[in-house]
Design a protein around this motif. Structure first.
Motif, PDB file in Angstrom:
ATOM      1  N   VAL A 294       0.839  -1.212   0.000  1.00  0.00           N
ATOM      2  CA  VAL A 294       0.000   0.000   0.000  1.00  0.00           C
ATOM      3  C   VAL A 294       0.866   1.251   0.000  1.00  0.00           C
ATOM      4  N   LEU A 295       1.930   1.271   0.813  1.00  0.00           N
ATOM      5  CA  LEU A 295       2.813   2.431   0.853  1.00  0.00           C
ATOM      6  C   LEU A 295       3.512   2.643  -0.481  1.00  0.00           C
ATOM      7  N   SER A 296       3.824   1.565  -1.164  1.00  0.00           N
ATOM      8  CA  SER A 296       4.438   1.689  -2.489  1.00  0.00           C
ATOM      9  C   SER A 296       3.493   2.379  -3.457  1.00  0.00           C
ATOM     10  N   ILE A 297       2.222   2.029  -3.419  1.00  0.00           N
ATOM     11  CA  ILE A 297       1.223   2.658  -4.292  1.00  0.00           C
ATOM     12  C   ILE A 297       1.028   4.119  -3.919  1.00  0.00           C
ATOM     13  N   LEU A 298       0.925   4.390  -2.607  1.00  0.00           N
ATOM     14  CA  LEU A 298       0.710   5.761  -2.157  1.00  0.00           C
ATOM     15  C   LEU A 298       1.908   6.639  -2.524  1.00  0.00           C
ATOM     16  N   SER A 299       3.118   6.118  -2.417  1.00  0.00           N
ATOM     17  CA  SER A 299       4.318   6.905  -2.712  1.00  0.00           C
ATOM     18  C   SER A 299       4.452   7.202  -4.203  1.00  0.00           C
ATOM     19  N   SER A 300       4.140   6.219  -5.027  1.00  0.00           N
ATOM     20  CA  SER A 300       4.330   6.378  -6.471  1.00  0.00           C
ATOM     21  C   SER A 300       3.239   7.220  -7.131  1.00  0.00           C
TER      22      SER A 300
END
Length: 344
Positions: A294-300
């Motif tokens: 989820v953090l990867s999606i939010l960051s990108s």
């Protein structure tokens, strides 16, 4: 007037800026005229339908207040510019009997009807940049609410969708994988929509905004040099030169402040999506693997204000603010040193 160097001539730098100001003003007028009827503008205005009635009422009040402030400021600035250019030109032309007096008279006469539209165009451009940044801020706030809703719905429908880790049995993990992927798809679509619209806006106005920003910073530098010369010499300063410096310094500082504050503001609010999304996932007891995804999606996909693809944030703006502060500090201390040093 750069050729004749007659009233209201100040110096080459100021008069060049005065002549050149018509270029960004005309460019801005053409740009916003095209944009206001575009599909993107309608799409951005349509995004207001997704905000709450309370927030819509607050935004409506803010726009009305800012609109009146802009109108009053625009009228005052038009008066300042007319006093700095048109008025002294015609006053001087009435006193002079040389060959250039006719040029001065008609130059001053033409500026009376020309200056207010130019000032209006510049202020309209500043206002439109501010307005569209506000629309993106509201859309990002809506995106944060949508992210919260996605997490809450996933948690209520099946808590194990977020908490189930790979150390559980493979059959259990596969059972909830489809639900987790659906949750990720909804999350990504919500964030990507905000970033896509913001990217499109930034791509459209990057050249116009960058042109105005560079021009405005040069205005600040030129007026700072004039103030240093005024404060450190016995050079006489005509009243119209004061009005010219007020115009260039006020216009330049206004645009720089809007661009830097709104740009960094949009980026900082966009970062809240990642911060609040992480807090929600941790509150739900999400597993480390799913929290990382989820953090990867939010960051990108975090929305960021951009200039030619480069994000505008505090780290990018700080060096420019620091350099300007040093320049102003050096000018002020130089003036104070000259004023307090006894003369022979």
């Amino acid at each position: 007037n750069l050729y004749f160097m007659q009233t209201p001539f100040h110096n080459v730098a100021v008069d060049f800026l005065t002549a050149y100001v018509h270029v960004p003003a005309f460019q801005s007028w053409i740009f916003w005229r095209r944009l206001e009827g575009s599909a993107h503008a309608r799409d951005m205005i349509g995004s207001l339908q997704s905000i709450t009635l309370e927030r819509a009422g607050q935004f409506n009040m803010i726009v009305r207040i800012v609109g009146w402030l802009v109108l009053v400021t625009m009228i005052v600035m038009s008066g300042i510019v007319l006093c700095g250019y048109s008025l002294p030109t015609q006053l001087e032309a009435e006193k002079s009997m040389n060959m250039t007096s006719h040029f001065m008279f008609w130059h001053g006469a033409i500026m009376w009807p020309v200056i207010p539209p130019v000032i209006s165009s510049i202020f309209a451009s500043y206002s439109m940049i501010w307005f569209f940044c506000c629309l993106h801020l509201l859309e990002i706030e809506t995106c944060i609410v949508n992210v919260t809703t996605c997490v809450d719905v996933a948690q209520k429908e099946n808590p194990e969708v977020l908490t189930l880790a790979s150390e559980h049995s493979l059959s259990e993990f596969r059972l909830h994988r489809a639900q987790f992927e659906f949750f990720l798809s909804k999350l990504q679509n919500n964030i990507a929509r905000s970033q896509r619209r913001l990217n499109h806006s930034c791509n459209l106005w990057s050249f116009v905004a960058f042109h105005l920003l560079i021009f405005s910073w040069i205005q600040i530098l030129v007026v700072t040099r004039n103030l240093r010369r005024l404060g450190t010499t016995d050079h006489s300063y005509g009243f119209h030169w004061v009005f010219q410096d007020v115009f260039h310094l006020g216009g330049g500082a206004t645009l720089v402040t809007i661009m830097l504050s709104m740009g960094t503001g949009v980026t900082m609010v966009g970062q809240r999506i990642k911060t609040e999304g992480k807090a929600l996932m941790c509150k739900c007891g999400a597993s480390k693997e799913k929290l990382s995804v989820v953090l990867s999606i939010l960051s990108s996909h975090t929305p960021q204000f951009q200039f030619f693809g480069e994000p505008v944030n505090v780290g990018k703006c700080a060096p420019f603010v620091f350099a300007t502060a040093i320049l102003l500090f050096d000018a002020v201390t130089d003036i104070l040193q000259y004023q307090i040093t006894p003369t022979d």
